[in-house]
Design an enzyme around this catalytic site. Structure first.
Site, PDB file in Angstrom:
ATOM      1  CD  GLN A  95      -3.294   0.821   0.608  1.00 15.48           C
ATOM      2  OE1 GLN A  95      -3.695  -0.290   0.096  1.00 15.48           O
ATOM      3  NE2 GLN A  95      -3.962   2.000   0.143  1.00 15.48           N
ATOM      4  CE  LYS A 192      -1.195  -9.429 -10.906  1.00 14.74           C
ATOM      5  NZ  LYS A 192      -0.481 -10.130  -9.618  1.00 14.74           N
ATOM      6  NE  ARG A 194      -4.050  -8.590  -7.327  1.00 13.84           N
ATOM      7  CZ  ARG A 194      -4.039  -9.932  -6.878  1.00 13.84           C
ATOM      8  NH1 ARG A 194      -5.061 -10.361  -6.470  1.00 13.84           N
ATOM      9  NH2 ARG A 194      -2.865 -10.523  -6.975  1.00 13.84           N
ATOM     10  CB  SER A 222      -0.516 -13.261  -1.509  1.00 16.12           C
ATOM     11  OG  SER A 222      -1.184 -12.901  -0.364  1.00 16.12           O
ATOM     12  CB  THR A 226      -1.039 -14.096  -9.619  1.00 10.75           C
ATOM     13  OG1 THR A 226      -1.711 -12.999  -8.886  1.00 10.75           O
ATOM     14  CG2 THR A 226      -0.263 -13.503 -10.621  1.00 10.75           C
TER      15      THR A 226
HETATM   16  C1  R5P Z   1       1.852  -8.436  -7.344  1.00  9.92           C
HETATM   17  O1  R5P Z   1       2.264  -7.238  -7.898  1.00  9.92           O
HETATM   18  C2  R5P Z   1       2.937  -9.570  -6.753  1.00  9.92           C
HETATM   19  O2  R5P Z   1       4.172  -9.411  -7.632  1.00  9.92           O
HETATM   20  C3  R5P Z   1       2.278 -10.850  -6.958  1.00  9.92           C
HETATM   21  O3  R5P Z   1       2.003 -11.337  -8.304  1.00  9.92           O
HETATM   22  C4  R5P Z   1       1.046 -10.980  -6.029  1.00  9.92           C
HETATM   23  O4  R5P Z   1       1.093 -10.336  -4.810  1.00  9.92           O
HETATM   24  C5  R5P Z   1       0.321 -12.149  -6.032  1.00  9.92           C
HETATM   25  O5  R5P Z   1      -0.762 -12.207  -5.117  1.00  9.92           O
HETATM   26  P1  R5P Z   1      -1.868 -13.485  -5.262  1.00  9.92           P
HETATM   27  O6  R5P Z   1      -0.825 -14.733  -4.917  1.00  9.92           O
HETATM   28  O7  R5P Z   1      -2.730 -13.212  -4.118  1.00  9.92           O
HETATM   29  O8  R5P Z   1      -2.437 -13.488  -6.502  1.00  9.92           O
END
Ligand code: R5P
Length: 296
Positions: A95, A192, A194, A222, A226
């Site tokens: 953030q 990507k 989101r 996370s 992604t």
């Molecule tokens: C985003 O900018 C990061 O590089 C990761 O792609 C992202 O944090 C992955 O998050 P999640 O596993 O929740 O899709």
């Protein structure tokens, strides 16, 4: 009396002990007792040396930030003159602006808190996308952000796979490119979009994935959405096998299952966050960086 010791909170003992071994210092724990109401009682090493190295990743940060505050404010009056924080995963870096009116810019606020608490800070692959240098987030002269990409690249080279590396978004280009350079691998990045924490759309670059072994590379897993979404697109495009390689295995609840359901075969991560996918230890790299920083 040793010149320094390495310490950590209870969830990061093994990586901290590996760092202590690399540095040739003793490890002594910070102990935390959790009361039923959620408060904690923190106990630090008694008779500490003048220099304390805290090796502690800051995932699930809210409790840990308070525990570190209590520990450091107890160590200082006990004679500690220098606190070096080695936090392979650094919290609240995402953030970095108020995306909507009224939102706290947590990168700056937590950055200032850490800068006031410690004298040196080393982190790994911090999520810095709208600032160029870690010092802009952590206003501390001795704040450095190092990349695990060379270590990830060496690991991949040892697997002898001839993979095609794919970063799932433009932000991951830096890791895809650096890891690829170590082994001379082909690499590319996808696009990507989101729309929520758990909804992402991946558009693959216009290259031939047919029969390729593709290794998805990113800084963080996370929620897992992604890489799961990227894997779904790659299967559609004819990829033979898909694996993934990341620095920070954050793995929110259900993320591992999501990646397994997406038929991602091997899931590899560094030990920046303790997880069953850890295969690359960062202690060697971190000790070199710390010795350079503190002039040991
Ligand atoms: C985003 O900018 C990061 O590089 C990761 O792609 C992202 O944090 C992955 O998050 P999640 O596993 O929740 O899709």
């Amino acid at each position: 009396m040793p010149t320094a010791i390495v310490t950590s909170l209870p969830d990061y003992i093994e990586p901290a002990q590996r760092l202590a071994k690399e540095l040739g210092y003793d490890y002594q724990p910070i102990r935390v007792h959790r009361f039923p109401d959620g408060e904690c009682r923190v106990s630090v090493p008694t008779h500490p040396p003048a220099h304390i190295i805290i090796c502690q990743s800051l995932h699930h940060p809210n409790d840990k930030l308070v525990e570190l505050l209590l520990a450091i404010q107890t160590l200082r009056p006990a004679g500690v003159e220098r606190v070096s924080l080695v936090a392979p995963y650094l919290c609240y870096m995402r953030q970095d602006k108020a995306f909507h009116p009224g939102e706290a810019i947590s990168q700056q606020i937590i950055g200032r808190l850490l800068a006031e608490l410690v004298d040196d800070l080393i982190t790994v692959d911090a999520h810095l996308h709208r600032v160029d240098m870690l010092q802009q987030a952590i206003p501390l002269e001795n704040a450095i952000n190092v990349s695990a990409a060379p270590a990830l690249g060496e690991f991949l080279q040892q697997q002898d796979l001839q993979p095609l590396l794919l970063g799932p978004d433009s932000e991951s280009q830096q890791w895809a490119q650096q890891i690829a350079e170590v082994g001379g691998f082909d690499w590319a990045v996808a696009n990507k979009q989101r729309s929520s924490d758990v909804e992402v759309r991946i558009t693959l670059p216009d290259i031939d994935f047919q029969d390729r072994l593709v290794v998805l590379v990113d800084d963080v897993i996370s929620s897992g959405h992604t890489l799961a979404q990227a894997a779904a697109e790659l299967h559609q495009a004819g990829a033979r096998k898909i694996c993934c390689l990341v620095t920070h295995a954050l793995f929110a609840e259900g993320a591992l299952e999501l990646l397994q359901q997406a038929d991602i075969k091997d899931i590899w991560s560094s030990d920046s966050i303790t997880h069953q996918s850890n295969i690359i230890h960062l202690a060697d790299m971190l000790s070199t960086q710390l010795q350079t920083l503190i002039g040991d």
